[in-house]
Design an enzyme around this catalytic site. Structure first.
Site, mmCIF file in Angstrom:
data_model
loop_
_atom_site.group_PDB
_atom_site.id
_atom_site.type_symbol
_atom_site.label_atom_id
_atom_site.label_comp_id
_atom_site.label_asym_id
_atom_site.label_seq_id
_atom_site.Cartn_x
_atom_site.Cartn_y
_atom_site.Cartn_z
ATOM 1 N N SER A 67 -36.902 31.543 31.517
ATOM 2 C CA SER A 67 -35.760 30.687 31.418
ATOM 3 C C SER A 67 -34.993 31.080 30.322
ATOM 4 O O SER A 67 -35.286 31.771 29.368
ATOM 5 C CB SER A 67 -36.732 29.331 31.173
ATOM 6 O OG SER A 67 -37.453 29.365 29.821
ATOM 7 N N GLU A 150 -31.777 24.223 36.204
ATOM 8 C CA GLU A 150 -32.455 23.272 35.751
ATOM 9 C C GLU A 150 -31.451 22.293 35.323
ATOM 10 O O GLU A 150 -30.349 22.391 34.522
ATOM 11 C CB GLU A 150 -33.124 23.813 34.249
ATOM 12 C CG GLU A 150 -33.881 22.697 33.500
ATOM 13 C CD GLU A 150 -34.960 22.978 32.434
ATOM 14 O OE1 GLU A 150 -34.666 24.075 32.108
ATOM 15 O OE2 GLU A 150 -35.577 22.224 31.935
ATOM 16 N N GLU A 156 -27.049 18.697 26.143
ATOM 17 C CA GLU A 156 -27.102 19.988 26.464
ATOM 18 C C GLU A 156 -26.331 20.745 27.400
ATOM 19 O O GLU A 156 -26.210 22.124 27.178
ATOM 20 C CB GLU A 156 -28.706 20.051 26.659
ATOM 21 C CG GLU A 156 -29.614 19.610 25.457
ATOM 22 C CD GLU A 156 -31.232 20.020 25.908
ATOM 23 O OE1 GLU A 156 -31.496 20.896 26.460
ATOM 24 O OE2 GLU A 156 -31.884 18.950 25.008
ATOM 25 N N ASP A 183 -36.877 18.473 35.286
ATOM 26 C CA ASP A 183 -37.460 18.286 33.981
ATOM 27 C C ASP A 183 -37.627 16.823 33.815
ATOM 28 O O ASP A 183 -36.672 16.278 33.471
ATOM 29 C CB ASP A 183 -36.748 18.934 33.012
ATOM 30 C CG ASP A 183 -37.545 19.278 31.589
ATOM 31 O OD1 ASP A 183 -37.776 17.906 31.170
ATOM 32 O OD2 ASP A 183 -37.379 20.065 30.964
ATOM 33 N N HIS A 186 -35.397 15.472 30.656
ATOM 34 C CA HIS A 186 -33.844 14.968 30.978
ATOM 35 C C HIS A 186 -33.900 14.146 32.033
ATOM 36 O O HIS A 186 -32.979 13.296 31.821
ATOM 37 C CB HIS A 186 -33.350 16.629 31.547
ATOM 38 C CG HIS A 186 -33.406 17.788 30.658
ATOM 39 N ND1 HIS A 186 -32.732 17.591 29.281
ATOM 40 C CD2 HIS A 186 -34.348 18.964 30.711
ATOM 41 C CE1 HIS A 186 -33.133 18.893 28.760
ATOM 42 N NE2 HIS A 186 -33.798 19.439 29.442
ATOM 43 N N HIS A 209 -40.584 21.291 35.155
ATOM 44 C CA HIS A 209 -40.964 20.898 33.761
ATOM 45 C C HIS A 209 -41.569 19.749 33.445
ATOM 46 O O HIS A 209 -40.945 18.710 33.766
ATOM 47 C CB HIS A 209 -39.643 21.108 32.691
ATOM 48 C CG HIS A 209 -39.643 22.545 32.444
ATOM 49 N ND1 HIS A 209 -38.409 23.019 31.914
ATOM 50 C CD2 HIS A 209 -40.183 23.870 32.345
ATOM 51 C CE1 HIS A 209 -38.479 24.524 31.341
ATOM 52 N NE2 HIS A 209 -39.764 24.860 32.000
ATOM 53 N N ARG A 215 -40.775 14.943 23.832
ATOM 54 C CA ARG A 215 -41.378 16.193 24.077
ATOM 55 C C ARG A 215 -42.662 16.568 23.344
ATOM 56 O O ARG A 215 -42.847 17.812 22.962
ATOM 57 C CB ARG A 215 -40.337 17.296 23.699
ATOM 58 C CG ARG A 215 -38.964 17.244 24.528
ATOM 59 C CD ARG A 215 -38.013 18.254 24.347
ATOM 60 N NE ARG A 215 -37.683 19.061 25.386
ATOM 61 C CZ ARG A 215 -36.717 19.760 25.728
ATOM 62 N NH1 ARG A 215 -35.913 19.819 25.105
ATOM 63 N NH2 ARG A 215 -36.546 20.164 27.131
ATOM 64 N N GLU A 244 -43.913 21.593 28.969
ATOM 65 C CA GLU A 244 -42.770 22.210 28.214
ATOM 66 C C GLU A 244 -42.808 21.184 26.831
ATOM 67 O O GLU A 244 -42.691 19.881 27.157
ATOM 68 C CB GLU A 244 -41.595 22.172 28.551
ATOM 69 C CG GLU A 244 -40.533 22.582 27.871
ATOM 70 C CD GLU A 244 -39.005 22.919 28.482
ATOM 71 O OE1 GLU A 244 -38.514 24.071 28.115
ATOM 72 O OE2 GLU A 244 -38.722 22.020 28.933
HETATM 73 MN MN MN Z 1 -37.063 22.249 30.374
#
Ligand code: MN
Length: 289
Positions: A67, A150, A156, A183, A186, A209, A215, A244
């Site tokens: 990635s 993704e 981001e 993910d 997100h 993810h 996180r 992750e």
């Molecule tokens: Mn991710």
């Protein structure tokens, strides 16, 4: 019980760089903690000894995925042809590295820098994303590889923030080997819930993810993983599911700053990974048939 998804762990759980010693550590720990796949971020691939890493992965019976995100001076969503060209070269080089490592999935923010944009995506920038990723998809197809888009949050990227955005971008690229990567970290910021986007993407989901809202340790935040895993079962998803997590305990030059990893959410990557492996397996085995 045999799980139908390969379970992965992100290399940043183990090490912040891709020096030979760090790669050896990451591979050994991934195998030791029972995962099937190691995801290697190519943000710092200059140090990576590709042949040595491939050999270690094979010896340990591990799959690999790679990635990355781009950078503001090498960004295919720019309107500046020189900046786009640098981004396209990074993508091509990274695709080749992924293939040489033995990977079939190259994913991430392949369409922009990872960082806060000061304005919305321009039409010219979006056209550049489509053009570059169409070419990259053809190169990937020649190697029997898939690309993942993704879906990242607004802080981001400004290119795709929702699953619906990603499907529109994939439609415009128009290649069957360009799939959507969801993910949960997100999704928590941008989507209505963790279920509808999965159903919307359906069989175009290519990579997942799993991350908590902060996180850190899975289950220590507020995300509704039960609903998310039920949705994956509803669409019969069989692709990789990769844990992750980031902590200032493992610092990666560049990437940690891009992702705003300022806090220490864990110290012991092995304990974190063992816990995550069990958490994923529990949710996959407990889901409805
Ligand atoms: Mn991710």
């Amino acid at each position: 019980m045999q799980l139908r998804n390969p379970l992965g762990v992100h290399a940043l759980v183990w090490a912040g760089d891709t020096s030979p010693a760090s790669v050896a550590h990451a591979v050994a720990q991934t195998a030791r903690t029972g995962f099937d796949l190691l995801e290697i971020s190519l943000h710092d691939s200059l140090n990576l000894d590709v042949a040595a890493a491939r050999k270690l992965l094979q010896e340990n019976g591990l799959k690999v995925a790679c990635s990355r995100g781009l950078a503001f001076d090498a960004d295919v969503s720019s309107a500046d042809p020189a900046v786009v060209e640098r981004g396209a070269k990074l993508l091509h080089d990274s695709l080749v590295i992924t293939h040489e490592l033995g990977g079939t999935h190259f994913t991430g923010a392949l369409y922009s820098a990872l960082g806060k944009y000061g304005a919305p995506l321009t039409d010219a920038g979006r056209a550049n994303v489509v053009g570059v990723l169409r070419d990259l998809a053809a190169s990937a197809q020649d190697r029997s590889m898939t690309l993942g888009l993704e879906v990242c949050n607004r802080y981001e990227t400004n290119v795709i923030n929702t699953a619906a955005d990603a499907l529109r971008l994939a439609d415009d690229i128009g290649a069957d080997n360009v799939l959507v990567h969801l993910d949960t970290y997100h999704m928590n910021i941008e989507e209505d819930d963790l279920v509808r986007p999965v159903r919307l993407v359906g069989d175009r989901l290519g990579y997942v993810h799993i991350g908590e809202n902060h996180r850190g340790y899975l289950g220590s935040g507020h995300l509704d993983f039960t609903a998310f895993f039920h949705a994956l079962a509803d669409i019969s998803y069989t692709g990789p599911i990769t844990f992750e997590s980031f902590s200032s305990a493992v610092a990666a030059r560049g990437l940690s700053n891009d992702l705003a990893i300022w806090r220490n959410l864990w110290d012991d990557g092995e304990d974190l990974a063992r816990h995550a492996r069990q958490f994923l397996a529990n949710h996959l085995t407990a889901r409805p048939a």
